[in-house]
Design an enzyme around this catalytic site. Sequence first.
Site, PDB file in Angstrom:
ATOM      1  N   LYS A   3      48.585 -90.826 -59.030  1.00 30.34           N
ATOM      2  CA  LYS A   3      48.352 -90.193 -58.455  1.00 30.34           C
ATOM      3  C   LYS A   3      47.970 -89.113 -58.507  1.00 30.34           C
ATOM      4  O   LYS A   3      48.676 -88.617 -59.701  1.00 30.34           O
ATOM      5  CB  LYS A   3      48.823 -90.535 -57.359  1.00 30.34           C
ATOM      6  CG  LYS A   3      48.520 -92.026 -56.712  1.00 30.34           C
ATOM      7  CD  LYS A   3      47.356 -92.318 -57.018  1.00 30.34           C
ATOM      8  CE  LYS A   3      46.984 -94.076 -56.308  1.00 30.34           C
ATOM      9  NZ  LYS A   3      47.459 -95.098 -56.468  1.00 30.34           N
TER      10      LYS A   3
HETATM   11  C1  PLP Z   1      48.104 -96.760 -55.303  1.00 35.81           C
HETATM   12  C2  PLP Z   1      46.706 -96.789 -54.324  1.00 35.81           C
HETATM   13  C3  PLP Z   1      47.482 -97.863 -53.423  1.00 35.81           C
HETATM   14  C4  PLP Z   1      49.421 -97.756 -53.339  1.00 35.81           C
HETATM   15  O1  PLP Z   1      50.499 -97.496 -54.158  1.00 35.81           O
HETATM   16  P1  PLP Z   1      52.084 -97.435 -54.215  1.00 35.81           P
HETATM   17  O2  PLP Z   1      52.675 -96.129 -53.987  1.00 35.81           O
HETATM   18  O3  PLP Z   1      51.768 -97.931 -55.685  1.00 35.81           O
HETATM   19  O4  PLP Z   1      52.325 -98.370 -53.622  1.00 35.81           O
HETATM   20  C5  PLP Z   1      47.101 -97.912 -52.072  1.00 35.81           C
HETATM   21  N1  PLP Z   1      45.755 -97.702 -52.464  1.00 35.81           N
HETATM   22  C6  PLP Z   1      45.177 -97.596 -52.775  1.00 35.81           C
HETATM   23  C7  PLP Z   1      44.102 -97.035 -52.848  1.00 35.81           C
HETATM   24  C8  PLP Z   1      46.247 -96.976 -54.188  1.00 35.81           C
HETATM   25  O5  PLP Z   1      45.263 -95.993 -55.125  1.00 35.81           O
END
Ligand code: PLP
Length: 369
Positions: free
Chosen positions: A182
């Site tokens: 992210k």
């Molecule tokens: C990465 C992601 C998640 C989950 O995030 P985590 O921190 O890995 O649990 C949820 N929704 C979207 C759209 C994502 O890209």
Amino acid sequence: MTYLPFTKPFVDEDTIAGVAEVLRSGWLATGPNVADFERKFSAYVGGRIVKSFTSATGALEVALELCGIRPGDEVITPAMSFTATPNVIMRVGAKPVFVDVELDTRNIDLDAVEKAITPRTRAIMPVHFAGLAVDCDRLYAIAEKHGLRVIEDAAHAIGTAWRGKRIGSFGDLVSFSFHPNKNMTTIEGGALCLSDPVEAKKLDLLRFHGLSKDEEGNQDVMMAGGKYNLSDVAARVGIGQLAHLEQFNEKRKALVQRYLGEWAVEDCTLPVDDEGHSWHMFAPLIPFERFGLTRREFIAKMHEAQIGVGIHYPALHLFSLYRKLGYGVGDFPNAERIGRETVTLPLFPLMEEIDVARVCQAAARILKS
Ligand SMILES: *Cc1c(COP(=O)(O)O)cnc(C)c1O
């Protein structure tokens, strides 16, 4: 030529030294660094209440619990997202009601949301896809009109703005992810932003065993809470990342401008640009059959050219779990087309504009040959 992955986190030396310090301090689990990280992230989202979690998936699941969503309830969510979004709805026993997305923004189609509302609908769970904000004015007007909760999956939207207002700084419950892919990371981690201090207290219980303490320090257990608290080690990484976040996102923006100027293959659908876009991903749609090759072949050839390509994401309703709910091919044509044609090209702050040129040239050579 060095391999160019589609994404790669950057952790500076100051953060690495800071993490070493936390490790030597003897306090590794939730402590002063978590408090500091929550304070700093709260400042980033305009002073709203921030509760950190071990993941965004955990944060979203707890948000549904907080809203009292349970078996028999329906939650409206897009057919194009990462599978964590509908999975958490299933995990609390509710039903994900998929709707299609718009082809240009790849965000949830709000006309379709209105049509999908039934007496069982309890919440809308939109996704700010790839870092482009959903139309929040219209989203919240619909929610208010029908008395629905909104749980924004803002995993892609750290730094995104809607009409000049940062995502997380307004609205109902807003969930961010700090997974390494992210826009900033705590290694694993997430956060929920909210406004209601009573709900924030309940979140503390849901996040940590349901444990509470009275003024004399006597423990009590108020509910069967889960275990989602962030560690101080992770929080220290997040503090180091926050210091660079604006700079990271500016770099993403500049790289995308270069992509938009440099992409020379016709018939592809490029992502729409927007002032408030945080550019978590840059993912054109490529109609592969027109170019006489499959996506798999394209990705293999890009790999030979030392370039990593991702797929975000296959349409959710075509996964086995969701077909069992009765969904199938043809239900959501835009999500299905994105699922077939999308490729995520390299985009991360450590990249250089010359790398963008290399990606565009390689893609043009492969698609035109
Ligand atoms: C990465 C992601 C998640 C989950 O995030 P985590 O921190 O890995 O649990 C949820 N929704 C979207 C759209 C994502 O890209």
